[in-house]
Design a protein around this motif. Structure first.
Motif, PDB file in Angstrom:
ATOM      1  N   VAL A   1       0.839  -1.195   0.000  1.00  0.00           N
ATOM      2  CA  VAL A   1       0.000   0.000   0.000  1.00  0.00           C
ATOM      3  C   VAL A   1       0.871   1.241   0.000  1.00  0.00           C
ATOM      4  O   VAL A   1       1.900   1.296   0.691  1.00  0.00           O
ATOM      5  CB  VAL A   1      -0.929   0.014   1.226  1.00  0.00           C
ATOM      6  CG1 VAL A   1      -1.758   1.291   1.269  1.00  0.00           C
ATOM      7  CG2 VAL A   1      -1.827  -1.218   1.219  1.00  0.00           C
ATOM      8  N   ALA A   2       0.448   2.232  -0.792  1.00  0.00           N
ATOM      9  CA  ALA A   2       1.133   3.517  -0.828  1.00  0.00           C
ATOM     10  C   ALA A   2       0.207   4.596  -0.303  1.00  0.00           C
ATOM     11  O   ALA A   2      -0.966   4.657  -0.668  1.00  0.00           O
ATOM     12  CB  ALA A   2       1.575   3.848  -2.255  1.00  0.00           C
ATOM     13  N   ILE A   3       0.738   5.430   0.584  1.00  0.00           N
ATOM     14  CA  ILE A   3       0.015   6.604   1.063  1.00  0.00           C
ATOM     15  C   ILE A   3       0.872   7.813   0.728  1.00  0.00           C
ATOM     16  O   ILE A   3       1.970   7.971   1.263  1.00  0.00           O
ATOM     17  CB  ILE A   3      -0.252   6.529   2.572  1.00  0.00           C
ATOM     18  CG1 ILE A   3      -1.089   5.291   2.911  1.00  0.00           C
ATOM     19  CG2 ILE A   3      -0.935   7.785   3.070  1.00  0.00           C
ATOM     20  CD1 ILE A   3      -1.328   5.102   4.388  1.00  0.00           C
ATOM     21  N   ASN A   4       0.382   8.642  -0.208  1.00  0.00           N
ATOM     22  CA  ASN A   4       1.171   9.799  -0.635  1.00  0.00           C
ATOM     23  C   ASN A   4       0.249  10.844  -1.239  1.00  0.00           C
ATOM     24  O   ASN A   4      -0.975  10.667  -1.300  1.00  0.00           O
ATOM     25  CB  ASN A   4       2.258   9.378  -1.629  1.00  0.00           C
ATOM     26  CG  ASN A   4       1.697   8.560  -2.788  1.00  0.00           C
ATOM     27  OD1 ASN A   4       0.801   9.022  -3.512  1.00  0.00           O
ATOM     28  ND2 ASN A   4       2.206   7.334  -2.948  1.00  0.00           N
ATOM     29  N   GLU A   5       0.837  11.918  -1.728  1.00  0.00           N
ATOM     30  CA  GLU A   5       0.060  13.010  -2.309  1.00  0.00           C
ATOM     31  C   GLU A   5       0.301  13.162  -3.801  1.00  0.00           C
ATOM     32  O   GLU A   5      -0.286  14.045  -4.435  1.00  0.00           O
ATOM     33  CB  GLU A   5       0.434  14.331  -1.595  1.00  0.00           C
ATOM     34  CG  GLU A   5       0.092  14.323  -0.115  1.00  0.00           C
ATOM     35  CD  GLU A   5       0.622  15.550   0.601  1.00  0.00           C
ATOM     36  OE1 GLU A   5       1.622  16.135   0.098  1.00  0.00           O
ATOM     37  OE2 GLU A   5       0.061  15.933   1.631  1.00  0.00           O
TER      38      GLU A   5
ATOM     39  N   VAL B   1       4.896   5.229   2.840  1.00  0.00           N
ATOM     40  CA  VAL B   1       4.316   6.526   3.155  1.00  0.00           C
ATOM     41  C   VAL B   1       5.267   7.610   2.663  1.00  0.00           C
ATOM     42  O   VAL B   1       6.463   7.575   2.945  1.00  0.00           O
ATOM     43  CB  VAL B   1       4.081   6.681   4.668  1.00  0.00           C
ATOM     44  CG1 VAL B   1       3.471   8.039   4.974  1.00  0.00           C
ATOM     45  CG2 VAL B   1       3.189   5.555   5.187  1.00  0.00           C
ATOM     46  N   LYS B   2       4.723   8.588   1.902  1.00  0.00           N
ATOM     47  CA  LYS B   2       5.569   9.635   1.342  1.00  0.00           C
ATOM     48  C   LYS B   2       4.887  10.988   1.515  1.00  0.00           C
ATOM     49  O   LYS B   2       3.706  11.141   1.224  1.00  0.00           O
ATOM     50  CB  LYS B   2       5.820   9.365  -0.138  1.00  0.00           C
ATOM     51  CG  LYS B   2       6.764  10.375  -0.797  1.00  0.00           C
ATOM     52  CD  LYS B   2       6.793  10.197  -2.314  1.00  0.00           C
ATOM     53  CE  LYS B   2       7.238   8.807  -2.707  1.00  0.00           C
ATOM     54  NZ  LYS B   2       7.308   8.651  -4.191  1.00  0.00           N
ATOM     55  N   SER B   3       5.650  11.955   2.006  1.00  0.00           N
ATOM     56  CA  SER B   3       5.140  13.311   2.109  1.00  0.00           C
ATOM     57  C   SER B   3       6.305  14.260   2.350  1.00  0.00           C
ATOM     58  O   SER B   3       7.296  13.880   2.990  1.00  0.00           O
ATOM     59  CB  SER B   3       4.119  13.433   3.250  1.00  0.00           C
ATOM     60  OG  SER B   3       3.714  14.782   3.393  1.00  0.00           O
ATOM     61  N   TYR B   4       6.159  15.468   1.816  1.00  0.00           N
ATOM     62  CA  TYR B   4       7.183  16.491   2.037  1.00  0.00           C
ATOM     63  C   TYR B   4       6.689  17.586   2.976  1.00  0.00           C
ATOM     64  O   TYR B   4       7.421  18.521   3.284  1.00  0.00           O
ATOM     65  CB  TYR B   4       7.602  17.110   0.699  1.00  0.00           C
ATOM     66  CG  TYR B   4       8.152  16.088  -0.265  1.00  0.00           C
ATOM     67  CD1 TYR B   4       9.436  15.568  -0.095  1.00  0.00           C
ATOM     68  CD2 TYR B   4       7.379  15.622  -1.331  1.00  0.00           C
ATOM     69  CE1 TYR B   4       9.934  14.616  -0.972  1.00  0.00           C
ATOM     70  CE2 TYR B   4       7.880  14.673  -2.206  1.00  0.00           C
ATOM     71  CZ  TYR B   4       9.159  14.170  -2.042  1.00  0.00           C
ATOM     72  OH  TYR B   4       9.647  13.238  -2.898  1.00  0.00           O
ATOM     73  N   THR B   5       5.465  17.423   3.441  1.00  0.00           N
ATOM     74  CA  THR B   5       4.890  18.471   4.293  1.00  0.00           C
ATOM     75  C   THR B   5       4.255  17.936   5.559  1.00  0.00           C
ATOM     76  O   THR B   5       3.849  18.701   6.422  1.00  0.00           O
ATOM     77  CB  THR B   5       3.815  19.247   3.511  1.00  0.00           C
ATOM     78  OG1 THR B   5       2.787  18.332   3.095  1.00  0.00           O
ATOM     79  CG2 THR B   5       4.421  19.951   2.308  1.00  0.00           C
ATOM     80  N   LYS B   6       4.182  16.604   5.687  1.00  0.00           N
ATOM     81  CA  LYS B   6       3.495  16.013   6.829  1.00  0.00           C
ATOM     82  C   LYS B   6       4.306  14.840   7.380  1.00  0.00           C
ATOM     83  O   LYS B   6       5.173  14.294   6.704  1.00  0.00           O
ATOM     84  CB  LYS B   6       2.086  15.533   6.428  1.00  0.00           C
ATOM     85  CG  LYS B   6       1.193  16.653   5.895  1.00  0.00           C
ATOM     86  CD  LYS B   6      -0.127  16.096   5.417  1.00  0.00           C
ATOM     87  CE  LYS B   6      -0.994  17.207   4.822  1.00  0.00           C
ATOM     88  NZ  LYS B   6      -2.265  16.682   4.289  1.00  0.00           N
TER      89      LYS B   6
END
Length: 441
Positions: free
Chosen positions: A23-27, A40-45
């Motif tokens: 599973v991928a969780i990103n924006e 999990v990928k994020s540059y702001t959270k």
């Protein structure tokens, strides 16, 4: 209502094909890494895991690997083990992850001196290990400090026993086997390594007081000083290998490299100077056999206060003793003497291969000396019935004769007094003869 129902069905349809996938969780809609079950990928959270107090954390019967943030300690904790005591009782073993102020092997930025430190917040001994072996211990309870590979390793404080207190060991294996000895200071490789219950000892230098077990109040300063001492107490050794062979003797002093005793159980023996050897208790030896002169700005004096003398007798022998003495000149084989009284296995005064020492031997042996032979003086004293203190007799076959030449002054004075009395009588007789001759004329 229909709108929410449709959205719920869409979510179910979206998740169904992912049950057996990662599973991928990103924006940005990117696919998960194939090796990650959750990417999990994020540059702001960030990710917030469960937050709770220490009491809440301890109440969890956590499976191995559970991670939480403890708001009481302000640190992350993970469960490393669930211990089952009984079928109805179990508890979790929690491990603390590094906090935001944890020390890094890559170095740290330090704040003010009060808030940044390396240490503990309780009275449990602080340990430093190398290869899972003790290399440093600071004990706030017993006030013991050990620094060096395996230093203090077998001290009972760290084996759930009763330790000694106020010990300081610095160096590989220093105070390694200390049991309940206290107030000891050992600095150097294997210094006081085998001490068990000896107290108030100071050892400085590799192997200093190495075999001490129960000896107390010894001072060993130098590599190998008092090396084999085990039970001897109140000894002082200064210099490499000083009093190396003392084992059970007490009150001995050795100052100088390789000062030693011919027996390991002497008491109150003193050796001063390189290679000086003492062969009896209650004896002082200054210098080795190659010494040719002992001097000072004033003469050596002996206590001679009448207030402390008793049983005084005028039984000194004069001419009867003096006339039996044989004054001689001689040379002394210092190397042979030294070989006779050196200890095997210890290189005290071995001139072989030592040019400077051999030269000193040669110089000392070449001196033409004046004096007496001790055994002859002893016989003269016996023959004249004189208890002469100038002959120092050996107590064992390993010891040697010595003469105290200052003691000869007393019988010499007595002999002069006896000659003076004879002269007076002769002068009186001559005067009487002169008077008779005058009358005859």
């Amino acid at each position: 209502m229909t709108k929410y129902y449709i959205a719920f069905l869409a979510l179910i349809m979206f998740m169904t094909p992912c049950v057996a996938q990662n599973v991928a969780i990103n924006e940005d809609g990117s696919l998960p890494d194939p090796k990650a079950i959750l990417d999990v990928k994020s540059y702001t959270k960030g990710v917030l895991i469960p937050r709770m107090s220490s009491a809440d954390r301890w109440a969890i019967k956590a499976p191995k690997g559970l991670l939480v943030y403890d708001t009481t300690t302000n640190s992350f904790w993970y469960s490393s083990q669930l211990v089952v005591v009984t079928p109805d009782s179990s508890y979790t073993v929690w491990e603390n992850l590094a906090t935001g102020y944890g020390w890094s092997v890559g170095g740290n930025h330090i704040g003010d001196s009060n808030s940044s430190y390396l240490g503990t917040k309780n009275r449990i001994p602080l340990r430093i290990k190398v290869n899972a072996v003790n290399a440093g211990i600071i004990d706030p309870v017993g006030k013991n400090t050990f620094w060096g590979y395996e230093s203090g390793t077998f001290t009972p404080a760290y084996r759930l026993d009763t330790p000694g207190i106020c010990n300081t060991g610095t160096g590989n294996l220093s105070l390694h086997y200390n049991n309940n000895g206290s107030y000891n200071t050992a600095a150097g490789d294997k210094a006081m390594m085998r001490n068990r219950s000896g107290n108030f000892n100071t050892a400085t230098g590799a192997n200093a007081l190495h075999y001490n077990t129960t000896g107390n109040t010894n001072v060993a300063n130098g590599s190998g000083a008092l090396y084999v001492n085990s039970t001897g107490s109140l000894n002082t050794a200064v210099g490499g290998l000083a009093l190396y062979n003392n084992r059970t003797g007490s009150y001995n002093t050795g100052i100088g490299y390789n000062t030693s005793l011919t027996r390991d159980s002497f008491s109150n023996a003193t050796a001063i100077g390189y290679g000086a050897i003492v062969n009896a208790s209650n004896k002082v030896r200054i210098g080795n056999s190659a010494v040719t002169s002992i001097e000072g700005p004033v003469a050596f004096s002996v206590v001679s206060d009448g207030r402390f003398k008793y049983s005084v007798k005028e039984d000194v022998k004069g001419l009867d003793f003096i006339l039996q003495l044989r004054p001689v000149t001689y040379q002394f084989d210092v190397k042979r003497f030294n070989t006779q009284y050196s200890l095997s296995g210890i290189a005290n005064e071995n001139g072989n291969g030592n040019y400077a020492l051999q030269t000193a031997y040669d110089e000392a042996s070449s001196i033409r000396r004046s004096g007496f032979i001790a055994q002859e003086v002893e016989k003269a004293a016996v023959a004249s019935g004189y208890n002469f203190s100038g002959v120092v007799q050996p107590k064992t076959a390993q010891e040697h004769y010595s003469l105290s030449y200052e003691a000869f002054v007393v019988p010499l004075v007595k002999a002069v007094q006896e000659l003076s009395e004879k002269n007076k009588k002769l002068e009186q007789e001559i005067a009487e003869i002169k008077q008779l001759l005058q009358k005859l004329k």
